[in-house]
Design a protein around this motif. Structure first.
Motif, PDB file in Angstrom:
ATOM      1  N   ALA A   1       6.998  -3.890  -9.309  1.00 57.70           N
ATOM      2  CA  ALA A   1       6.352  -2.816  -8.555  1.00 57.70           C
ATOM      3  C   ALA A   1       5.746  -3.315  -7.250  1.00 57.70           C
ATOM      4  O   ALA A   1       5.609  -2.551  -6.301  1.00 57.70           O
ATOM      5  CB  ALA A   1       5.277  -2.156  -9.409  1.00 57.70           C
ATOM      6  N   ALA A   2       5.379  -4.579  -7.175  1.00 52.42           N
ATOM      7  CA  ALA A   2       4.700  -5.105  -5.991  1.00 52.42           C
ATOM      8  C   ALA A   2       5.513  -4.967  -4.705  1.00 52.42           C
ATOM      9  O   ALA A   2       4.988  -4.493  -3.705  1.00 52.42           O
ATOM     10  CB  ALA A   2       4.291  -6.546  -6.228  1.00 52.42           C
ATOM     11  N   PRO A   3       6.803  -5.345  -4.678  1.00 53.20           N
ATOM     12  CA  PRO A   3       7.552  -5.177  -3.423  1.00 53.20           C
ATOM     13  C   PRO A   3       7.666  -3.716  -3.003  1.00 53.20           C
ATOM     14  O   PRO A   3       7.609  -3.410  -1.813  1.00 53.20           O
ATOM     15  CB  PRO A   3       8.923  -5.770  -3.733  1.00 53.20           C
ATOM     16  CG  PRO A   3       8.712  -6.679  -4.875  1.00 53.20           C
ATOM     17  CD  PRO A   3       7.584  -6.077  -5.668  1.00 53.20           C
ATOM     18  N   ASN A   4       7.816  -2.810  -3.971  1.00 51.62           N
ATOM     19  CA  ASN A   4       7.900  -1.391  -3.633  1.00 51.62           C
ATOM     20  C   ASN A   4       6.610  -0.895  -3.010  1.00 51.62           C
ATOM     21  O   ASN A   4       6.635  -0.125  -2.057  1.00 51.62           O
ATOM     22  CB  ASN A   4       8.223  -0.560  -4.881  1.00 51.62           C
ATOM     23  CG  ASN A   4       9.637  -0.778  -5.356  1.00 51.62           C
ATOM     24  OD1 ASN A   4      10.492  -1.231  -4.611  1.00 51.62           O
ATOM     25  ND2 ASN A   4       9.880  -0.464  -6.604  1.00 51.62           N
ATOM     26  N   SER A   5       5.475  -1.319  -3.558  1.00 56.70           N
ATOM     27  CA  SER A   5       4.206  -0.849  -3.013  1.00 56.70           C
ATOM     28  C   SER A   5       3.972  -1.407  -1.617  1.00 56.70           C
ATOM     29  O   SER A   5       3.424  -0.714  -0.758  1.00 56.70           O
ATOM     30  CB  SER A   5       3.054  -1.225  -3.934  1.00 56.70           C
ATOM     31  OG  SER A   5       2.867  -2.624  -3.955  1.00 56.70           O
ATOM     32  N   LEU A   6       4.382  -2.639  -1.367  1.00 57.25           N
ATOM     33  CA  LEU A   6       4.217  -3.209  -0.032  1.00 57.25           C
ATOM     34  C   LEU A   6       5.101  -2.497   0.984  1.00 57.25           C
ATOM     35  O   LEU A   6       4.672  -2.228   2.108  1.00 57.25           O
ATOM     36  CB  LEU A   6       4.528  -4.705  -0.053  1.00 57.25           C
ATOM     37  CG  LEU A   6       3.529  -5.569  -0.810  1.00 57.25           C
ATOM     38  CD1 LEU A   6       3.999  -7.011  -0.844  1.00 57.25           C
ATOM     39  CD2 LEU A   6       2.154  -5.458  -0.205  1.00 57.25           C
ATOM     40  N   ALA A   7       6.315  -2.179   0.595  1.00 59.36           N
ATOM     41  CA  ALA A   7       7.211  -1.462   1.504  1.00 59.36           C
ATOM     42  C   ALA A   7       6.694  -0.051   1.766  1.00 59.36           C
ATOM     43  O   ALA A   7       6.749   0.450   2.900  1.00 59.36           O
ATOM     44  CB  ALA A   7       8.624  -1.414   0.925  1.00 59.36           C
ATOM     45  N   PHE A   8       6.172   0.592   0.724  1.00 57.66           N
ATOM     46  CA  PHE A   8       5.596   1.934   0.851  1.00 57.66           C
ATOM     47  C   PHE A   8       4.390   1.887   1.792  1.00 57.66           C
ATOM     48  O   PHE A   8       4.244   2.707   2.700  1.00 57.66           O
ATOM     49  CB  PHE A   8       5.203   2.439  -0.537  1.00 57.66           C
ATOM     50  CG  PHE A   8       4.744   3.870  -0.597  1.00 57.66           C
ATOM     51  CD1 PHE A   8       5.128   4.817   0.339  1.00 57.66           C
ATOM     52  CD2 PHE A   8       3.931   4.295  -1.630  1.00 57.66           C
ATOM     53  CE1 PHE A   8       4.699   6.134   0.265  1.00 57.66           C
ATOM     54  CE2 PHE A   8       3.493   5.609  -1.720  1.00 57.66           C
ATOM     55  CZ  PHE A   8       3.882   6.521  -0.763  1.00 57.66           C
ATOM     56  N   ARG A   9       3.536   0.894   1.598  1.00 57.18           N
ATOM     57  CA  ARG A   9       2.342   0.744   2.437  1.00 57.18           C
ATOM     58  C   ARG A   9       2.735   0.483   3.889  1.00 57.18           C
ATOM     59  O   ARG A   9       2.141   1.044   4.812  1.00 57.18           O
ATOM     60  CB  ARG A   9       1.484  -0.403   1.913  1.00 57.18           C
ATOM     61  CG  ARG A   9       0.144  -0.520   2.550  1.00 57.18           C
ATOM     62  CD  ARG A   9      -0.656  -1.659   1.892  1.00 57.18           C
ATOM     63  NE  ARG A   9      -2.067  -1.558   2.109  1.00 57.18           N
ATOM     64  CZ  ARG A   9      -2.662  -1.762   3.266  1.00 57.18           C
ATOM     65  NH1 ARG A   9      -1.956  -2.047   4.328  1.00 57.18           N
ATOM     66  NH2 ARG A   9      -3.975  -1.668   3.377  1.00 57.18           N
ATOM     67  N   ASP A  10       3.721  -0.376   4.106  1.00 57.48           N
ATOM     68  CA  ASP A  10       4.176  -0.665   5.469  1.00 57.48           C
ATOM     69  C   ASP A  10       4.756   0.571   6.143  1.00 57.48           C
ATOM     70  O   ASP A  10       4.531   0.796   7.333  1.00 57.48           O
ATOM     71  CB  ASP A  10       5.210  -1.786   5.465  1.00 57.48           C
ATOM     72  CG  ASP A  10       4.611  -3.139   5.119  1.00 57.48           C
ATOM     73  OD1 ASP A  10       3.367  -3.279   5.217  1.00 57.48           O
ATOM     74  OD2 ASP A  10       5.378  -4.041   4.758  1.00 57.48           O
ATOM     75  N   ALA A  11       5.494   1.372   5.390  1.00 52.72           N
ATOM     76  CA  ALA A  11       6.089   2.589   5.961  1.00 52.72           C
ATOM     77  C   ALA A  11       4.999   3.595   6.344  1.00 52.72           C
ATOM     78  O   ALA A  11       5.074   4.219   7.412  1.00 52.72           O
ATOM     79  CB  ALA A  11       7.068   3.203   4.962  1.00 52.72           C
TER      80      ALA A  11
END
Length: 111
Positions: free
Chosen positions: A85-95
């Motif tokens: 889940a961590a990479p998805n949350s970072l990508a979501f946050r960056d977007a």
């Protein structure tokens, strides 16, 4: 003289509306980012889905599509302790941060 006053009033109203819109979009993005930081990815994705139509009136479609895709990836995700889940949350946050940066108030944005 009447035209000058009319143009000045229109300019002032335009600056006010652009400023208010910028604050509203940035506040929505801050709320989503706070939910992501609290490991509540599902609530962040739901908030994005609720506010997406409003934000899409002012932000480029490409940025909206990126955030929507990242929000869909995080739906049903477990808390951040899960390594997947961590990479998805970072990508979501960056977007979301990219949307916020594009709507941040600036004098160039006014022109």
């Amino acid at each position: 003289m009447g035209n000058f006053i009319c143009a000045t009033v229109i300019l002032i109203l335009m600056v006010i509306f652009i400023s208010v819109n910028s604050v509203m979009v940035c506040n929505i993005c801050d709320d989503i980012t706070a939910l992501i930081d609290e490991n509540d990815l599902e609530a962040a994705a739901e908030l994005w889905q609720e506010k997406k139509n409003y934000i899409s009136l002012f932000v480029r479609d490409a940025e909206i599509d990126v955030v929507t895709a990242e929000a869909m990836k995080t739906e049903g995700a477990t808390p951040i302790e899960d390594a997947e889940a961590a990479p998805n949350s970072l990508a979501f946050r960056d977007a979301v941060s990219e949307v916020k940066n594009s709507e941040r108030f600036s004098w160039q944005g006014l022109l």
